[in-house]
Every structure is written in structure tokens, then in C-alpha cells.
Design an enzyme around this catalytic site. Structure first.
Site, mmCIF file in Angstrom:
data_model
loop_
_atom_site.group_PDB
_atom_site.id
_atom_site.type_symbol
_atom_site.label_atom_id
_atom_site.label_comp_id
_atom_site.label_asym_id
_atom_site.label_seq_id
_atom_site.Cartn_x
_atom_site.Cartn_y
_atom_site.Cartn_z
ATOM 1 N NE ARG C 271 25.961 24.547 45.076
ATOM 2 C CZ ARG C 271 27.262 24.828 45.199
ATOM 3 N NH1 ARG C 271 28.161 23.863 45.249
ATOM 4 N NH2 ARG C 271 27.671 26.082 45.243
ATOM 5 C CG HIS C 275 28.357 22.363 49.267
ATOM 6 N ND1 HIS C 275 28.209 21.243 48.481
ATOM 7 C CD2 HIS C 275 28.777 21.909 50.480
ATOM 8 C CE1 HIS C 275 28.533 20.171 49.185
ATOM 9 N NE2 HIS C 275 28.872 20.544 50.399
ATOM 10 C CE1 TYR C 284 30.950 27.832 44.434
ATOM 11 C CE2 TYR C 284 31.687 28.485 46.632
ATOM 12 C CZ TYR C 284 30.801 27.800 45.818
ATOM 13 O OH TYR C 284 29.764 27.114 46.379
#
Ligand SMILES: Cc1ncc(C[n+]2csc(CCOP(=O)(O)OP(=O)(O)O)c2C)c(N)n1
Ligand SMILES: Cc1ncc(C[n+]2csc(CCOP(=O)(O)OP(=O)(O)O)c2C)c(N)n1
Ligand SMILES: [Mg+2]
Ligand SMILES: [Mg+2]
Lengths: 377, 329, 377, 329
Positions: C271, C275, C284
Site C-alpha cells: 500500500r 490506509h 507507523y
């Protein structure tokens, strides 16, 4: 447009071959060797296993009889699964924790727990109601699969407490059935156990049935193979062989306690009786199947082994039977004298910290009950 | 007194921090609560400070989160589970209803499950489906659970700590659209001196009619009271705070004085908490009621697309309309 | 008492080696051979895949921009996953049915569906609201994993309809993410698909993250290995390789339609963006990770391939860009002109057969709304 | 007319048989419904006659049962799912609440899910935990679902067929302790002439007070009416039959006449269906009520061990006690 050649993907649909399993004692009572597993029991220990097997079967039969006589509401018999339960139950070390379903009476017995303990649940006077930590044995769980997550969480707690590593580490065993393997919860337990490397052994008693449904309704490959896809080892053991059941469980628990993470044991066995006393297996299975499994009876083979090896004589067998009978009678007496709960007890223990609403409800109910006193109603 | 102005979200964050400090057995578990600090940042910084053994990013499965929390609780831990959004609590429903709620009862008091299940709930943030649900009635109908909802930063700060300190299993609802609203929080007041967790609170005394609310609708109810104060109508606003068990004594006192009552929540009216509250009030205050207790609630449809939520959600006008109607009976 | 030797059970805990996958096109645009899979596209078809990839990325970027400008409530970008989606999407035959998550915009495009279709959901004017059967493409599903069971049930229906067997049989593809693999529902879907030998391909886009959680939070072995334990084949494909994604999906779907049952494809991808537009991945993950994956970009390698093979010239690339821009602009215009729903629509379609209570509620609401008309309120 | 005397269980069995005969798209799915005929034998003989492609023994997982039913429904089938016992519906809660209930709405009417979820419910059979639950309020609070409960063989026979013929997703509650009670069933009356599925029914007209019940408590309510008839108290008994949407017009008519109302169910009172019914009745019949609507229900505890269930469950005495209390207001 294009062609895709395919050899690895797809396929399937063919029936699995009868799988291998770990066996140390044949149905005829022959002791056989296995490259990876062995047991090294004293004569006394061999006799002890026989004694366990006979007693748990006898107690189970007594409970079935009690149900037939209306003294228990229902009973889930372990008949046929004695070896899987005694083998795995005896493999637990004192510090280990077990999470049973509703059928692990044999494991409970091997934990040294009074067999009366779960009978309140089946009689309907309570819902189990023992302290899991006091007995290192969780309450029976009826909702299929739910306990596997509890067991996994408990095992995570062991790690957090620094109680893994070394021979005195703690481990958990989670019992479940072949049918339970289909539940989301069980598969989530596999995920968690793997990701957190929890010290847990998943012990599946594949007794070939989930009530009426044969194992083919749950899987088309042997259940022990499920583990690999979650990242931990799985193996199949002859669940009617108490020695093999002991050996593989002891090894798996020790691996877990030493920090090697989870594993899955599929104990290949057979439910010789009905699912519960409410069930009628003649509706869904044929007598010849039962006959075939009778030949693999878990107790007969130990007896044959003791005979052949001359580890026990008739006096011993008679003494065991007598003990079993005594324990069964004792159990029966205590079941019959179990007090019924007082109606007001239904309000007990809803919340640790209580609830004023419920207190009011209880008080109203007490008044209501009192209103009948002295009346003919 | 150390009064700080905090958002509701930050107040929860501070409350969780306090709970982690106070008791080493407290664990936080959930999806994305670690480095990310949760999608609403309620756990921001906590993994950094307390480590990933105590602030645990779990696999993505809610039944697993709650189910392993049960096992951890049996082992002696005090898990605080975050459910990412209201609409994602349902996969855990079985574990909550059949295990968490019933364990103390079936064990005859031998197993305590001091588990807190935190759920950001309600609409008003323009989200896609499943992110704006108000599932509190499901849990309030489940004996063995306690259910609370906070509505302001000060309560958020104390209630989350009280919930974690309690041995009761508690479903803790957080009004997600109020996460960013600010209020004063006394971060040094002792917990023991705080308003009890399972007690309603009169937020605004009034003489004419009683308006009950909890969670996100408390602000709406207060706004309604302010709006009509100038017109000379004096509304009493009560924040229920505890949805199970209900604490209705202050409500009965109020309704016996006002004779009129409106209860507001976002969940659909049918079978919502308002039904229970209305039924109980009617039973206890029957002869004092000038009008039936009226409910202002979500409609009995699934939560609609974001661009219809403004109409779906109870607002100041709908509250006032209901108050008016209690006068016309 | 006894010793259990243990080599098969236990173990685990070690990190898996970087796994193999099926690859037909390297990041540098080299066409490589694989023993089991190949594609045999015409030049036009290769260019078509490139066009698809560029357009779905462009449309996706446009949607992200629309969200940034407040025209969409949220957007779940497919950035980085174009090859997995275009490859698998183009592998579907007309009669096949797809069950997407919320991110399969590329698959939707390849099904020939107008990309405006799902934008009502993201704009908040509706909740999807298309007819799955009309488009052979189910509505987006947001509850993680739920659609895998729907897909399996649908596939069981295909079998019941006698529509498996032969090249014109039907098959189903169920999309889900790496995070979803932990959900009970997904594992139950595996059980059902296996037991009923359903014509379904489980297509897992392992984009390495479930929001902020890296794949290690879901599994400690490669996900494709999950399948074997449920009794069907699994394989891993380079999800950034559109050719390989096509080849393995086509083969798996064809096997399914021919009655060979389910399979699992793990498309190993990344990805590249957040998100969703609500997410902040800098909290993160580190920049260098993104850089490493940039080098494996799914579009770059096809362009390099077309270049090297001289299958396309600058004019072609410019023309594709222009088309992508046109489609994006067209999409934007239509998003902006999407009508807001009328408030009363919130009462529409709760039940096929209606409900008198709801009709009353709607009428009351209409009266209530009317009461404001003409007022300043 | 072909009137037969059937048990409620057998009436359901016949109704399912009719539905399978009528429409080849009808499928039955569940645990042990094949050779065993279900643990209550409700599907007895159906797999034998309709084959295992239509009467399907599923793997043991309720979410899987309902989730695959959704897919089958999208494909054009009409699945009838059996949940083995009330307490085992919770693993399917997510699929029911987030998928089954919402699909028609979110698809703007383009997807119909004609799914029936059969649940044997309630206590009174001396079972162990999780086998005596009354979860109907959870589903009645869920917009997008319809919920019904049958109480006698005749209704069982027609209602199950009506439910299967309906395109609405329906949770169908069966009063398990009444499975063995007998009644007359006209097995040839055309379905089209039957009492509508979503309509309550006055089972016993009366002048003095209205007693509402559904499922297993209908018999209890009728028994109570009989018991007091000799004392000259004339109770009207209404079987609600449809729990969502409620059909309360006949109830309002009744309560406006009697002024007194008692509602009976086994589920815990808090947040139970009685709350909703009481709230609505109070709103519509406020000025006619002589007393608040009273609820006779399960206590707000988990379902107790079998040997306490007699006290837990509402019975004739508790119904009469409540009726009495409505007179003392
Ligand atoms: C969630 C849930 N669904 C259904 C049941 C009803 N039920 C009780 S035992 C059983 C079969 C269990 O089979 P298996 O897991 O193989 O264990 P076994 O009884 O054979 O030991 C079923 C369906 C249940 N207890 N829980
Ligand atoms: C049941 C449920 N729990 C939580 C969420 C919130 N959520 C949305 S997407 C997501 C991560 C999904 O990860 P993955 O399956 O890998 O798919 P990806 O988004 O990476 O494509 C989460 C936790 C949800 N939608 N549904
Ligand atoms: Mg079994
Ligand atoms: Mg992912």
C-alpha cells in the site's frame, strides 16, 4: 487472449488417504516404537493409567445412568475417548492450566479433581461454578470454540508473567472437538497463539462427529494439518492409545513451556456413545461403524498389554473394578443429595459490585414469594 | 486542584495513562492502538511509554480481542479493549454476551472479569456505513454487563478510570463526535471523591420539563435548554451516564416535579434505551405525569448515508419539538 | 515418570524466510519464465494492460484530490496495488462474479463498470446501492471479511445451478486484505468453500498493512500457506506484476469453474499511500520502506517492458496519459454534480415489503419538516 | 378443510415441507438438520425427501451459516437457516445485524435477501446454560430485520410459510417448550387467506384488562385468563405475533377499552420488548390508562440453572399478580 497454465493452484476435491498417526500401543496391546515419541513408565505407572481409564469410564457410565433415572438433566459421555483424555490429562504438569469443553470429565479426573464438581451443571442445580485458578481447570464451556480464545489469552498472560522458559514454566491446554474446528473463534485462537507465540497446546479430540455430522462436514483434510497454515506444528495421534496421547501431549506442553510456542494435536478417536443423553445416534450412523471402533477400544488394549507383559494379575483387575464401583457409588450418593438451590439464589453473583436495580428486584421477588406463604397456592 | 482544559479525547488518554500507571495489571488491547495511537488517537503515546507488552496491537478480529481478554482476566489481568468503531463490535458479540457477561454468574462469583470494552459510538462525523452506530441497547439488555457513556471531558477522565478500577465487566461508550470538544478537567482530584460511576447527574436544574440524555446527545439537550431559557421555559437536563444499571432516582425526583419528560438518543427508537427509561418512569411517576414520556431518537432505519445524517440525528429542534408536544397533551 | 521426545510438534517462533512468488515481469521490465504459469498476450493486449494501470491510478489520484477538497468524505486509495487489481480483474471472465472490499476500484474498472459507481458511497450521498448481479460485482463491503462468506455462498449457488464444469462455467473471486485473514469469517469461508468444493478464488492482497499494523501482527508464516490446512491450494504471486497476477488468477478461476474447487492467491504487494485519506502513515512506517517499494512500482515495470520490447512509443504513452486525464476530469465533473439525497430518502428501502410503523414515521417526519417551511428556522 | 391435530414442531415440519415443495429455490441450512432432522426434529425427513442439496448439514459455525446464506440469496436462493439453540445465534450476530439487516437499504432496494433465520427460543425445558435464551429484543431493535414469533401449531404452520415466501429478512422465533403441544391445523387453507404475518391477533376477547404475550408466554397468558374467569375477571389476551414491526393497533383498541395492560415475556425486563410496547401504549393511550402498563418478564440476571428456572420464568401467578397490581394503582 492468453493462457494460464496451472499446476499448483486448483486441484483438490479428492478424498484424503487414511492418515498416519503417532501410535505406541496397538489395539492388540502391542507396544510399538515411534521415531520421535516414546514413554518410559514404571510398571506402577502403567497400572495407574489402566486404573484411570477404567475409573473414568465407570464414572461416566454412572452419570449416564443417573441421567436415565432423571437425576441429571443431561450428560455428555466421554465413552470411547478415555485414552485421549487420560493420556493428555496425565501429561499436564501441576502448574499447567486446562480449558475443557463439556466432555472432559477424564481430564478433570486426572487433574485430581473430585468428579462431583461438574455434576451440578448437568443436574441443573448450578452452572459449574468452580474457581478455574484453584483447580487449574477452567469451567466447562458449552459455546463451541469460545474457550480456545480464553485459553490463548491465559497463555499470553503466562508469557507476560515471565513464566515461560525452562522446565518449570507454565503451559496451557485447550480442548475442543472436530466440529469446533469450523468456528471462527478457534481459528482466531490459532492466529493469536501464533502471533504472540503463546505457550499453548490445542488438543482436538476428533471423535468423528459433531452431534450427527461426520467429520467430512467440517474438513476435507486431516485436522492436524490446519496448524501449519497458522505457523505452528500439528500432528495426529492415535487418540485411543493412552501412551501415545500422553507422549505427544507431554512433549508439546514442554515445548510450549520452554518458549517454543503453540502446537496442535489431533487425537483421532471415536465417540462410542450418543452425543449426549438427548441424542439418538441410530438416526445417523450404522452399527458396523461402531463395531469397527469397538475393536480399537482404548481400555482393552491397555489390559491386553498389562496381561502380555505380566504387569498385572486378575486380582489387580478385580481391585480396579471394585475401586471404580466404589467411586461410582460414592458419586451417585452425592449427586442424589445435592441440594436444590433456593429460588432467591438466582439473583446471586450477577455482578461483583452488585446492582441496586437487581437488589430491588430481589427484594420484590422475596416479598412476592412470601405472599404465598401459608396460602394453598 | 489542577484544572486543565482538555478535549474529551485527551481526557480519555490521560485517564488511560493514569490507569496504566496505577496498576501494572492494566493492559490495553485493540487494533491500531500502538504506534498509531488508535484511529482517534485515544491511546496516543501510551505504547511508547508503557511498552508493547501493555499496549497491544492485536490481530484484526474483534472476537479474538474480547475472547483473549477473557483469558487474560482469568489470569489476573485487567484488559481494556478498544473496538475501533461501534459497527465493528458485532463480531465480538458472542464473546461479550455469552462469556464476558455471564462468567461471574456461572462461576458463582469465583471468576471476576474486570474487562472494559471501549466503544466510540454514534454519528455526526460524516462517516461511511458501520461507523456511526449506537449499539448501547444491545448491551444494556444483557444482564451481567454494566454499560456507561461519558459525555464531557471531566467525566471521560474519571469514568474511564473508575471503569478500569471496577471488577464489573463494563461496556464503555465514548461519544466520538465529541472527542474534540473541550472542557475543564481536574486531573488531581482523587478518584474516590468523584461522582460514582453508576450514577446519573443533573447537569442543569429546571422546573418545567425534564430532558434526559447520555453520550453525544447531552450537549444537544443542554443546547436546547439554553435555547428556550430566554423564552422563559426552564428545562432540567439529566445526563444518565450509567445505562445499565440505570440510576433513575434523580430522574423520578425530577419528573415528579416537572410532570414532563423527554428522552433523547441517537439509536433507533424501537427497543432503544428510551423505551426502558420511559417504561420505568411511567411506572414510578404515573400519577404525576402530565404527558407520556416522549422519545427523540434515531429513526427506525439503518444509519443512513452521511449526507442524510443531519436529518437522522436528533437535534435541538427535534428536542424542542418534543418538549412542546408534552405541553400539548 | 516418562519422557516424551519431540521433534515434530512444537518448534516455530523463527521468522519465515522471504518467500518465493510467481513472477513473470521483473521490476526492471524483464519478462521471465515460470514453470507453471505464463501469459501469451498480443501487443495490443499488453498495451491495454498498461492503459488500465495508468487509468486506474489516475482515477484514484483524482478521488484522493476530491477528498482533499472536501468533495468526498473519505477515500481508500489503491495506490501501489494496481497490478494485483488489474491483473486479477482482467482475468475474470464475463460470467464470473467478484466480491470486493472497499479498495477494489481497479477491479471494478476492469469489469467495465463506470468508476463513478462507488463514489456515492465515499461522497456520502448513498451507501453504494448498485445491483451486484447486474454488474457481476458485489457492493463494496466495509466490515472486514464479511464478504468472503457471501462470496462462498454465491459460489455454492453456482454449483447448485449446475453452472460448474467446462469452460463456460462460472466462478467467483473474493477479495480481502492481509488483516482480514485474522477474522473468523474469512476462516469460516475457507471451511465452507472446501467442504462444498465451491468454485471460488480467494484473492488476498497482502499490502503489508492493516491500517497501521504490519503483517507480522496477523501471521508469522506467509498467508498463502493458510489454504493447505483447509484442504485447497494456495500460492503467492508478485502482486506488483500484472502479468503474473493475471496468469495465476485466470488459472485458478478456470480450475474453479471446471469443478476443481477453491484456491487462495496471496498477491504480495504494498500500500503506497495512506490506509485511507483519514490515515497518517508517517506515524507507523519509515520512508525508506516506501522507497524500496517505489522501485517495484507496478506501472513502471510495464512501461519499461513496453519500451524494451518496442511495443509502444511516446505518442502512445502520451495518448494514454491524455485519456486518463480526460476520464479523471469527467469523473470529477460528475462527482461534483452528484445530487444530495432528499432527507426523506432516509426512509427508503428499509424493507422490500415496507413497514407500517416506518411509513408512519416517515409521514410524521414530513410533517415535521413542513412545519419549518416559511419559518426563519 | 383438512384439519389435522399436530404438535407445533410437526406443524413447522409440514410448513417447511410445503415451502420446499412450492419453490425450488428454498433451501434449508443448519447444524444437524439432515439425517438427524435437527435436535428438535423440526426438519425430520426433509433431507430424505428433498436431498442434501436442498437440506444442508453445514459446518459448525453460525456466522458461516448466515454469511453463506447471504451469498446464496444474492444468487437467487431463499435460504432458511436453523440456529440450533437461541444461545448460539450470537456468533452470527455480525452477519445478521450488519449484513442481513442492512443489505436492502444500502443497495437502495436492489438486493433482496429473502432469508429466514429460525431460532428455537426460551426456557422451560430444563436445559443447561445457553439453551434457554430469549434474544428477540436484540433483533427487534435492529432496523431492517423483521421479527416474528409463533405460539401455536396453526400459526406455526402458516407463519413459517409466510416468512419463507416474504422477501423481507425475517428472524423467526419458535417457542421450544411448546414444540410438543398440540393444536388443530388446517393444512389446506390457502396461504393467501391466512392471517397476515405481521399482524397481532386477539386470542381471547375480554373487558377488564389486556394481557399481551408472544411465543411461549401466550399459553401462560391464556391460562391466566381462564384461571380468573371464574372469579369474574375478564382478561383480553393478545398474541403479538410480530415483534418487529409491532402491530399495536389492536392493542391500542383493547387498552382504550380496558385501561389496564400487562405484557409478558421471558426475556429480562430491562430493554426487553415489553419496554417498547409499554412506551408506545402509554404514548397512544395515555389518557385512558388506569395504571401504568406492567411488565412480567424474566429477571435481570443471566438465565439461571435449570432448577431455578421455574421461579425465573413468568408463570400464571406472576401474570395474575401483575393484573392485580394494575387494579391497585
Ligand atoms: C456456538 C454453538 N453452536 C452450536 C452448539 C450446539 N452443539 C453443542 S455440541 C455440538 C457439536 C460439537 O461437536 P464437536 O466440536 O466435534 O465436539 P464433540 O461434541 O464431538 O465432543 C453442537 C453443534 C453449541 N454448543 N455452540
Ligand atoms: C470488523 C471490522 N473491524 C475493524 C474495521 C476497521 N478497519 C477498516 S480497514 C481495516 C484494516 C484492514 O486491513 P486489510 O484487511 O489488510 O485491508 P487493507 O485496508 O490493507 O486493504 C480496519 C481495521 C472494519 N472495517 N471492520
Ligand atoms: Mg466431535
Ligand atoms: Mg492490508
Amino acid at each position: 487472449m492468453a493462457k494460464g497454465d496451472r499446476t499448483k493452484a486448483g486441484g483438490g476435491g479428492t478424498a484424503p488417504p487414511e492418515p498416519e498417526f503417532v501410535q505406541l500401543l496397538t489395539p492388540d496391546g502391542e507396544r510399538v516404537a515411534h521415531p520421535d515419541y516414546t514413554v518410559d513408565f514404571t510398571d506402577e505407572e502403567y497400572r495407574g493409567l489402566y486404573r484411570d481409564l477404567v475409573i473414568v469410564r465407570k464414572l461416566d457410565a454412572e452419570a449416564t445412568a443417573l441421567q436415565r433415572q432423571g437425576e441429571l438433566g443431561i450428560w455428555a459421555s466421554l465413552l470411547g475417548q478415555e485414552a485421549a483424555q487420560v493420556g493428555s490429562g496425565r501429561a499436564l504438569r501441576e502448574q499447567d492450566m486446562a480449558f475443557p469443553t463439556y466432555r472432559e470429565h477424564g481430564v478433570l479426573y486426572c487433574r485430581g479433581i473430585d468428579p462431583i464438581m461438574p455434576l451440578g451443571l448437568f443436574r441443573g442445580v448450578n452452572q459449574g461454578g468452580w474457581d478455574p485458578n484453584a483447580f487449574k481447570f477452567n469451567m466447562y464451556t458449552i459455546v463451541i470454540g469460545a474457550q480456545t480464545l480464553h485459553a490463548t489469552g491465559y497463555a499470553m498472560g503466562i508469557t507476560k508473567d515471565g513464566r515461560v522458559g525452562g522446565g518449570d514454566g507454565e503451559a496451557v491446554i485447550a480442548y475442543f472437538g472436530d466440529g469446533a474446528s469450523s468456528q471462527g473463534d478457534v481459528n482466531e485462537a490459532f492466529v493469536w497463539a501464533s502471533v504472540f507465540n503463546a505457550p499453548i497446546v490445542f488438543f482436538c479430540q476428533n471423535n468423528q462427529y459433531a452431534i450427527s455430522e461426520p467429520i467430512e462436514r467440517q474438513t476435507r483434510v486431516p485436522l492436524y494439518q490446519r496448524a501449519a497454515g497458522f505457523g505452528f506444528p500439528g500432528l495426529r495421534v492415535d487418540g485411543n492409545d493412552v501412551l501415545a496421547s500422553y507422549a505427544v501431549t507431554r512433549a508439546a506442553l514442554d515445548a510450549a513451556r520452554q518458549g517454543q510456542g503453540p502446537s496442535l494435536i489431533e487425537a483421532y478417536t471415536y465417540r462410542m456413545g450418543a452425543h449426549t443423553t438427548s441424542d439418538d445416534p441410530t438416526r445417523y450412523r450404522i452399527a458396523s461403524e461402531l463395531d469397527a471402533w469397538q475393536a480399537k477400544d482404548p481400555i482393552k488394549r491397555v489390559r491386553a498389554f498389562l496381561d502380555k507383559q505380566q504387569l498385572a494379575d486378575e486380582a489387580f483387575f478385580a481391585e480396579v473394578d471394585a475401586q471404580a464401583q466404589r467411586e461410582a457409588t460414592h458419586l451417585r450418593e452425592r449427586v442424589l443429595s445435592m441440594p436444590n438451590p433456593h429460588p432467591e439464589q438466582l439473583f446471586d453473583n450477577v455482578y461483583p459490585h452488585g446492582s441496586p436495580l437487581l437488589d430491588a428486584e430481589r427484594a420484590e421477588f422475596a416479598d412476592y414469594l412470601a405472599s404465598f406463604e401459608g396460602s394453598a397456592n | 486542584m489542577a484544572v486543565e482544559t482538555l478535549t474529551l479525547g485527551k481526557a480519555l488518554n490521560n485517564g488511560l495513562r493514569r490507569a496504566l500507571e496505577r496498576d501494572p495489571k492494566v493492559l490495553l488491547m485493540g487494533e491500531d492502538i500502538g504506534k498509531l495511537g488508535g484511529v482517534f488517537r485515544i491511546t496516543d503515546g501510551l505504547q511508547k511509554d508503557f511498552g508493547d507488552e501493555r499496549v497491544i496491537d492485536t490481530p484484526l478480529a474483534e472476537s479474538g480481542i474480547v475472547g483473549t481478554a477473557v483469558g487474560l482476566a482469568i489470569r489476573g489481568y485487567r484488559p481494556v479493549c478498544e473496538i475501533q468503531f461501534d459497527g465493528f463490535v458485532y463480531p465480538a458479540f458472542d464473546q461479550i454476551v455469552s462469556q464476558v457477561a455471564k462468567m461471574h454468574y456461572r462461576s458463582r462469583g469465583k471468576v471476576r472479569l474486570p474487562i472494559v470494552i471501549r466503544i466510540p459510538f454514534g454519528g455526526g462525523i460524516g462517516a461511511v456505513e458501520h461507523h456511526s452506530e449506537s449499539p448501547e441497547a444491545y448491551f444494556a439488555h444483557t444482564a451481567g454487563l454494566k454499560v456507561v457513556a461519558c459525555s464531557n471531558p471531566s467525566d471521560a477522565y474519571t469514568m474511564i478510570q473508575q471503569a478500569i478500577a471496577s471488577d464489573d465487566p463494563i461496556v464503555f461508550f465514548e461519544p466520538k463526535r465529541r472527542y474534540w470538544e473541550k472542557g475543564e478537567v481536574d486531573t488531581e482530584a482523587p478518584l474516590s471523591a468523584a461522582h460514582p460511576l453508576h450514577a446519573a447527574r443533573v447537569l442543569r436544574p429546571g422546573r418545567d420539563a425534564t430532558v434526559l440524555a447520555y453520550g453525544p446527545m447531552v450537549r444537544t439537550a443542554l443546547d436546547a435548554a439554553t435555547a428556550v431559557a430566554d423564552d422563559g421555559r426552564d428545562l432540567e437536563v439529566i445526563d444518565l451516564r450509567t445505562l445499565s444499571p440505570l440510576d433513575l432516582e434523580p430522574v423520578y425526583d425530577s419528573v415528579r416535579r416537572t410532570g414532563r419528560c423527554v428522552i433523547v438518543h441517537e439509536a433507533p427508537s424501537s427497543g432503544g434505551l428510551g423505551a426502558e427509561v420511559a417504561a420505568r418512569i411511567t411506572e414510578k411517576c404515573f400519577s404525576r405525569l402530565e404527558a407520556p414520556v416522549l422519545r427523540v431518537a434515531g429513526f427506525n432505519t439503518p444509519y443512513p448515508a452521511a449526507r442524510m445524517e443531519e436529518e437522522y440525528l436528533p437535534d435541538l429542534d427535534r428536542v424542542l419539538d418534543a418538549v412542546d408536544r408534552t405541553y400539548g397533551w
